[in-house]
Design a protein around this motif. Structure first.
Motif, PDB file in Angstrom:
ATOM      1  N   ARG A   1     101.813  -1.811  37.614  1.00 32.05           N
ATOM      2  CA  ARG A   1     100.947  -2.476  38.703  1.00 32.05           C
ATOM      3  C   ARG A   1      99.559  -1.976  38.906  1.00 32.05           C
ATOM      4  NH1 ARG A   1     104.197  -5.588  41.573  1.00 32.05           N
ATOM      5  NH2 ARG A   1     102.253  -6.458  41.977  1.00 32.05           N
ATOM      6  N   LEU A   2      98.449  -2.638  38.226  1.00 33.60           N
ATOM      7  CA  LEU A   2      97.282  -2.180  38.426  1.00 33.60           C
ATOM      8  C   LEU A   2      96.266  -3.267  38.263  1.00 33.60           C
ATOM      9  CD1 LEU A   2      96.343  -2.495  35.126  1.00 33.60           C
ATOM     10  CD2 LEU A   2      97.599  -0.612  34.698  1.00 33.60           C
TER      11      LEU A   2
ATOM     12  N   GLY B   1      89.840 -12.647  41.804  1.00 35.24           N
ATOM     13  CA  GLY B   1      90.808 -13.216  41.103  1.00 35.24           C
ATOM     14  C   GLY B   1      92.096 -12.388  40.834  1.00 35.24           C
ATOM     15  N   GLU B   2      93.179 -13.094  40.332  1.00 38.10           N
ATOM     16  CA  GLU B   2      94.558 -12.470  40.356  1.00 38.10           C
ATOM     17  C   GLU B   2      93.964 -11.682  39.062  1.00 38.10           C
ATOM     18  OE1 GLU B   2      97.009 -10.760  40.531  1.00 38.10           O
ATOM     19  OE2 GLU B   2      98.137 -12.143  41.578  1.00 38.10           O
ATOM     20  N   ASP B   3      94.436 -10.120  38.979  1.00 36.26           N
ATOM     21  CA  ASP B   3      93.940  -9.387  37.744  1.00 36.26           C
ATOM     22  C   ASP B   3      95.326  -8.641  37.687  1.00 36.26           C
ATOM     23  OD1 ASP B   3      93.641  -7.754  39.788  1.00 36.26           O
ATOM     24  OD2 ASP B   3      91.568  -7.213  39.125  1.00 36.26           O
ATOM     25  N   ASP B   4      96.290  -8.607  38.408  1.00 38.31           N
ATOM     26  CA  ASP B   4      97.539  -7.603  38.167  1.00 38.31           C
ATOM     27  C   ASP B   4      98.486  -8.960  37.324  1.00 38.31           C
ATOM     28  OD1 ASP B   4     100.202  -6.920  38.572  1.00 38.31           O
ATOM     29  OD2 ASP B   4      99.686  -6.018  40.238  1.00 38.31           O
ATOM     30  N   LEU B   5      98.402  -8.394  36.091  1.00 39.82           N
ATOM     31  CA  LEU B   5      99.195  -9.280  35.065  1.00 39.82           C
ATOM     32  C   LEU B   5     100.784  -9.242  35.363  1.00 39.82           C
ATOM     33  CD1 LEU B   5      97.532  -8.051  31.833  1.00 39.82           C
ATOM     34  CD2 LEU B   5      97.184 -10.012  33.357  1.00 39.82           C
ATOM     35  N   VAL B   6     101.410  -8.200  36.039  1.00 40.77           N
ATOM     36  CA  VAL B   6     103.000  -8.270  36.326  1.00 40.77           C
ATOM     37  C   VAL B   6     102.966  -9.176  37.339  1.00 40.77           C
ATOM     38  CG1 VAL B   6     104.584  -7.002  37.110  1.00 40.77           C
ATOM     39  CG2 VAL B   6     103.247  -6.011  35.409  1.00 40.77           C
TER      40      VAL B   6
END
Length: 732
Positions: A496-497, A559-564
């Motif tokens: 989670r990053l 924007g959404e940048d947490d890939l999980v």
């Protein structure tokens, strides 16, 4: 009269020369078949099956069932009308090469009709083979002899020495570069002296086999594979399978004979990967392991002769050559260990990473700083990762990596362990290049995962920030592979990053060193979206849904940048849009969006596509949705759910308001705890109210109050949907 076109025969072509490099043989086989088919197609000939073989000294092609002649062809070209101007007719005559009296008139139109008689296939082949030889696209070729003084002389991979061209049992007479075709070829260089006369395609392979030449490369590969394994098993060992080495050994021999040999056990003190590379790259040998899986002091070489002493002398000679190579490797290993990696790393200041991005030494300094940007799940691994970062590229200046560049990273891990550094540090140095490909294993320890991410993120930020990003099919710095590596490291380890924060931190570290790198976070996130779509395609994830989730903005407009989290949202969205509720809600959304767009109710926070991002407040204000000044004043009454309307709403209108009042907080609460399935369920509750609203309510009412309020309702509906995903990017 044309020749008999019903008769067929098999055709044999052999092009003989000195040793063809093994790495070029597969391509040469494909090129020979491609060029041969092209020439035959141009002549109107259709062969049956085509087989192409190769050995180190020859390329051979057999075409089954080749017609003995081409069919006569009648060609017709339509010209101008007979009443057309004279200039049109003159142009047609020039094009066809005919005169007016040779044209045929039909229904007031000129036609050029030509008859092409059939040709003997032998004549076609006599022209085609020289054309194929001269057009052959060898990666490297040469000219030879006195003729080589002329730049237009024949070129071939090695000096061409013989051509066999037989159709049925008849010689196809041709000549290329002074070499005439014939029936004669040569057998094995050592096992057979003199020429072999080939009668036809039918006896070619067996006559060569009798002279110790197995012309079928696939058969030779099978011999190498089987006999090498058997030689190892006879000694109680296990052959390390290597299909590339099987193909290469088959390409180096015409009569392959795998033989097992031994080398001095003292060399086993050298890392096993070094021994394997020394044996494989320098000598083309297989290696073996013992029953416990450890590297054994044994190798399998492939001889090209059947020796009278059963290969004893051959094995001894190969053992001596391998021993010399391993002695060099052991010397490099011992010398490199004398100097700590920290001392080796000082040399990196003299090695340029890229002219726009500084030295490798500066990279390592950035690695240390970037490690501090990782917290959360990886916080405990940061100290070991920083220790590894200081020596991450130090093995690039060692003797061993200078000899075997393939071992970079791996040797650094060995040297770190040899000087007593902690195991986590050695693993972080060893594995930081991983994954090298989609199927490559990932690092397993926290510090190694961290250094693998740092290495790739630093490169991505640097090259994008210096405007050196991939273009089309060109990716000289392997940035697509680096991005896929980051995606795998993050998603498969469920890290989670925030990628955006890491990109920003990396860019700041470049600029702190005085290196002009622009902040390319937005470009990089778009690049990652594309890579993620490629990676997820095999898993059946729709690309438009990834776009829809990437477009979602958080409370700060990011924007959404947490890939999980992103993939969890995408999977929930994909499950939702395939349902009846999802399909109907999407249709209702698109209708609402179209009305708002038509009425000038544009989303002021929308991205490049003109739709769908949620404002920082989480509310979408109808005051910015309506361009008509006369409507803006009354639209404010619907800016927030708690405000009452200035008129009595229709039942369907009130139902939509009530549904939004319920669905919005439910969806927000679900998103807050990352329960995206529940968020989709909340949206699903809007499906029936929005359908009824469109069926029973006139949005563009003549009453300005009603019109503004209803546009505000649609804006609120669109905003509620956009908190989950940008539905404007969903196809269908």
């Amino acid at each position: 009269m044309s020749p008999n076109v019903t008769s067929t025969a098999d055709f044999l072509l052999e092009l003989r020369c000195e040793e063809i490099p093994a790495r070029m043989q597969a391509g040469a086989r494909a090129d020979l078949e491609k060029l041969f088919r092209k020439e035959l197609d141009a002549a109107g000939l259709k062969p049956g099956a085509i087989t192409v073989w190769s050995t180190p000294r020859r390329l051979a092609l057999i075409a089954k069932g080749l017609p003995l002649a081409t069919e006569a062809v009648r060609e017709e070209a339509k010209g101008p009308r007979t009443s057309a101007p004279e200039q049109a007719l003159e142009g047609f005559l020039r094009k066809t090469g005919l005169t007016k009296d040779q044209l045929t008139e039909r229904d007031g139109v000129w036609f050029a009709v030509t008859e092409k008689p059939g040709r003997a296939t032998a004549d076609v082949l006599a022209e085609a083979i020289p054309a194929i030889v001269r057009a052959f696209p060898w990666p490297k070729s040469q000219r030879w002899g006195a003729a080589s003084l002329a730049t237009d002389s024949l070129r071939w991979v090695r000096p061409l020495s013989g051509i066999v061209a037989i159709l049925g049992e008849d010689l196809v007479e041709l000549e290329v570069g002074g070499i005439r075709s014939g029936y004669a070829t040569l057998g094995h260089r050592f096992h057979h002296a003199g020429e072999i006369t080939i009668g036809s395609a039918h006896d070619y392979a067996e006559k060569l086999r009798a002279c110790h030449v197995i012309v079928d490369h696939v058969e030779r590969e099978g011999i190498v594979r089987t006999k090498a394994k058997a030689a190892a098993e006879a000694a109680g060992l296990v052959l390390v399978e290597d299909e590339g080495l099987v193909i290469e050994n088959a390409g180096l021999t015409e009569w392959p004979q795998p033989l097992l040999g031994r080398f001095d056990e003292a060399f086993l003190a050298v890392p096993p990967e070094v021994i394997q590379l020394t044996a494989r790259i320098n000598q083309k040998y297989f290696i073996c392991r013992d029953g416990a899986g450890n590297l054994a002091n044994a190798f399998v070489c492939t001889a090209n002769i059947e020796a009278k002493d059963h290969g004893v002398a051959i094995v001894d000679g190969n053992r001596k050559v391998l021993a010399a190579r391993l002695s060099d490797a052991r010397f490099f290993w011992e010398q490199d260990k004398k100097k700590p990696l920290a001392l080796q790393a000082e040399k990196l200041a003299r090695i340029t990473f890229h002219e726009k991005l500084g030295t490798v030494g500066q990279r390592q300094d950035r690695f240390i700083g970037l490690a501090d940007a990782f917290q959360g799940q990886l916080a405990d691994s940061v100290p070991a990762a920083k220790q590894a970062a200081a020596i991450l590229k130090a093995d690039l200046v060692t003797e061993m990596v200078g000899e075997f560049p393939e071992l970079q990273g791996l040797m650094g891990g060995y040297y770190a362990a040899a000087e007593g550094l902690p195991g986590a540090v050695a693993a972080a140095v060893r594995d930081h290049y991983k994954p090298a490909g989609q199927s490559d294993a990932l690092p397993t320890e926290g510090a190694a995962i961290l250094t693998a991410l740092i290495d790739k993120i630093d490169a991505l930020v640097g090259f994008f920030g210096a405007d050196l990003k991939p273009t089309g099919s060109k990716d000289p710095f392997a940035l697509r592979r680096a991005a896929l590596g980051v995606i795998r490291l993050v998603t498969e380890n469920e890290l989670r990053l925030s990628l955006g924060q890491l990109f920003d931190a990396a860019a700041q570290l470049y600029r702190a060193q005085g290196i002009a790198v622009e902040n390319a976070s937005a470009e990089l996130l778009a690049f990652f979206a594309d890579r993620l779509k490629v990676q997820q395609r095999e898993a059946g994830v729709r690309h438009d849904l990834i776009d829809a989730v990437f477009a979602v903005k958080d409370a700060k407009g990011g924007g959404e940048d947490d890939l999980v989290r992103l993939l969890a949202r995408v999977h929930a969205l994909q499950a939702f849009v395939t349902t009846e509720d999802g399909t109907n809600l999407l249709a209702g959304y698109k209708r609402a969006a179209n009305i708002l767009k038509k009425e000038g109710a544009h989303d002021q926070t929308a991205g490049a596509h003109g739709e769908g991002t949620v404002p920082p407040t989480g509310e979408e204000d109808p005051l910015v949705l309506v361009d008509d000044p006369a409507l803006k004043g009354v639209a404010a009454q619907f800016s927030h759910p708690e405000r009452t309307l200035s008129y009595q709403p229709e039942p369907a209108e009130q139902a939509l308001i009530d549904a939004l009042d319920t669905a919005e907080p439910r969806a927000e609460a679900a998103i807050a705890v990352e329960d995206f399935t529940a968020a989709m369920a909340a949206l699903a509750s809007l499906r029936a109210p929005i359908d009824s609203f469109f069926d029973q309510v006139t949005v563009n009412d003549a009453d300005a109050n009603k019109r503004a309020s209803r546009l505000g309702m649609l804006g609120r509906f669109r905003a509620a949907v956009h908190k989950v995903a940008d539905f404007s990017r969903i196809e269908g």
